[in-house]
Scaffold this motif. Structure first.
Motif, mmCIF file in Angstrom:
data_model
loop_
_atom_site.group_PDB
_atom_site.id
_atom_site.type_symbol
_atom_site.label_atom_id
_atom_site.label_comp_id
_atom_site.label_asym_id
_atom_site.label_seq_id
_atom_site.Cartn_x
_atom_site.Cartn_y
_atom_site.Cartn_z
ATOM 1 N N THR A 57 0.925 -1.256 0.101
ATOM 2 C CA THR A 57 0.103 -0.091 0.092
ATOM 3 C C THR A 57 0.870 1.257 0.006
ATOM 4 N N HIS A 58 2.042 1.142 0.721
ATOM 5 C CA HIS A 58 2.990 2.271 0.856
ATOM 6 C C HIS A 58 4.040 2.402 -0.208
ATOM 7 N N HIS A 59 3.942 1.517 -1.224
ATOM 8 C CA HIS A 59 4.936 1.181 -1.945
ATOM 9 C C HIS A 59 6.357 1.403 -1.517
ATOM 10 N N VAL A 60 6.470 0.562 -0.421
ATOM 11 C CA VAL A 60 7.908 0.285 0.001
ATOM 12 C C VAL A 60 8.156 -1.173 -0.113
ATOM 13 N N SER A 61 9.513 -1.562 0.471
ATOM 14 C CA SER A 61 9.695 -3.003 0.627
ATOM 15 C C SER A 61 9.380 -3.244 2.152
ATOM 16 N N LEU A 62 9.092 -4.863 2.362
ATOM 17 C CA LEU A 62 8.691 -5.193 3.641
ATOM 18 C C LEU A 62 9.971 -4.672 4.649
ATOM 19 N N GLU A 63 11.022 -4.794 4.360
ATOM 20 C CA GLU A 63 12.224 -4.020 5.116
ATOM 21 C C GLU A 63 11.767 -2.540 5.747
ATOM 22 N N GLU A 64 11.473 -1.854 4.672
ATOM 23 C CA GLU A 64 11.223 -0.476 4.831
ATOM 24 C C GLU A 64 9.981 -0.174 5.805
ATOM 25 N N GLU A 65 8.970 -0.994 5.389
ATOM 26 C CA GLU A 65 7.690 -1.042 6.377
ATOM 27 C C GLU A 65 8.086 -1.448 7.771
ATOM 28 N N ARG A 121 9.640 1.662 9.277
ATOM 29 C CA ARG A 121 8.604 2.888 9.443
ATOM 30 C C ARG A 121 7.662 2.573 10.807
ATOM 31 N N ARG A 122 7.386 1.486 11.005
ATOM 32 C CA ARG A 122 6.704 1.127 12.066
ATOM 33 C C ARG A 122 7.375 1.405 13.388
ATOM 34 N N LEU A 123 8.723 0.842 13.400
ATOM 35 C CA LEU A 123 9.452 0.880 14.389
ATOM 36 C C LEU A 123 9.672 2.452 14.878
ATOM 37 N N GLU A 124 9.770 3.382 13.826
ATOM 38 C CA GLU A 124 10.120 4.603 14.075
ATOM 39 C C GLU A 124 8.733 5.136 14.513
ATOM 40 N N GLU A 125 7.736 4.840 13.879
ATOM 41 C CA GLU A 125 6.292 5.422 14.367
ATOM 42 C C GLU A 125 6.103 5.276 15.726
ATOM 43 N N SER A 129 10.113 -6.956 19.536
ATOM 44 C CA SER A 129 11.175 -7.925 19.213
ATOM 45 C C SER A 129 10.739 -8.676 17.928
ATOM 46 N N TYR A 130 9.513 -8.840 17.448
ATOM 47 C CA TYR A 130 9.026 -9.344 16.541
ATOM 48 C C TYR A 130 9.381 -8.851 15.317
ATOM 49 N N LEU A 131 9.420 -7.355 15.038
ATOM 50 C CA LEU A 131 9.739 -6.455 13.831
ATOM 51 C C LEU A 131 11.205 -6.443 13.724
ATOM 52 N N GLN A 132 12.014 -6.431 15.081
ATOM 53 C CA GLN A 132 13.494 -6.684 14.913
ATOM 54 C C GLN A 132 13.936 -7.729 14.292
ATOM 55 N N ALA A 133 13.657 -8.692 14.774
ATOM 56 C CA ALA A 133 13.734 -10.056 14.307
ATOM 57 C C ALA A 133 13.606 -10.408 12.845
ATOM 58 N N LEU A 134 12.307 -9.858 12.487
ATOM 59 C CA LEU A 134 12.096 -9.814 10.916
ATOM 60 C C LEU A 134 13.033 -9.029 10.086
ATOM 61 N N LEU A 135 13.298 -7.716 10.651
ATOM 62 C CA LEU A 135 14.074 -6.684 10.098
ATOM 63 C C LEU A 135 15.486 -7.409 9.789
#
Length: 64
Positions: free
Chosen positions: A22-30, A33-37, A43-49
């Motif tokens: 939807t935001h036209h970004v990669s999964l990594e960028e998403e 973005r969520r971590l910054e927001e 820990s889930y997002l950090q591991a996935l990243l």
């Protein structure tokens, strides 16, 4: 080559993928973005990243 297996919540992964599209970004960028927001550390997002970055580095190394 080191292989990392990451267990993830399928529903959350699909939501992240959909949001990235939807935001036209990669999964990594998403994930970033969520971590910054939220300004909190998921820990889930950090591991996935970390996994996404490792895959990207391996692709770059193999293409050189």
């Amino acid at each position: 080559m080191t292989r990392v297996i990451l267990e993830i919540d399928t529903q959350l992964y699909r939501l992240l993928k959909s949001s990235a599209e939807t935001h036209h970004v990669s999964l990594e960028e998403e994930c970033c973005r969520r971590l910054e927001e939220t300004k909190r550390r998921s820990s889930y997002l950090q591991a996935l990243l970390a996994e996404l970055r490792t895959e990207d580095e391996q692709r770059r190394a193999n293409s050189e």
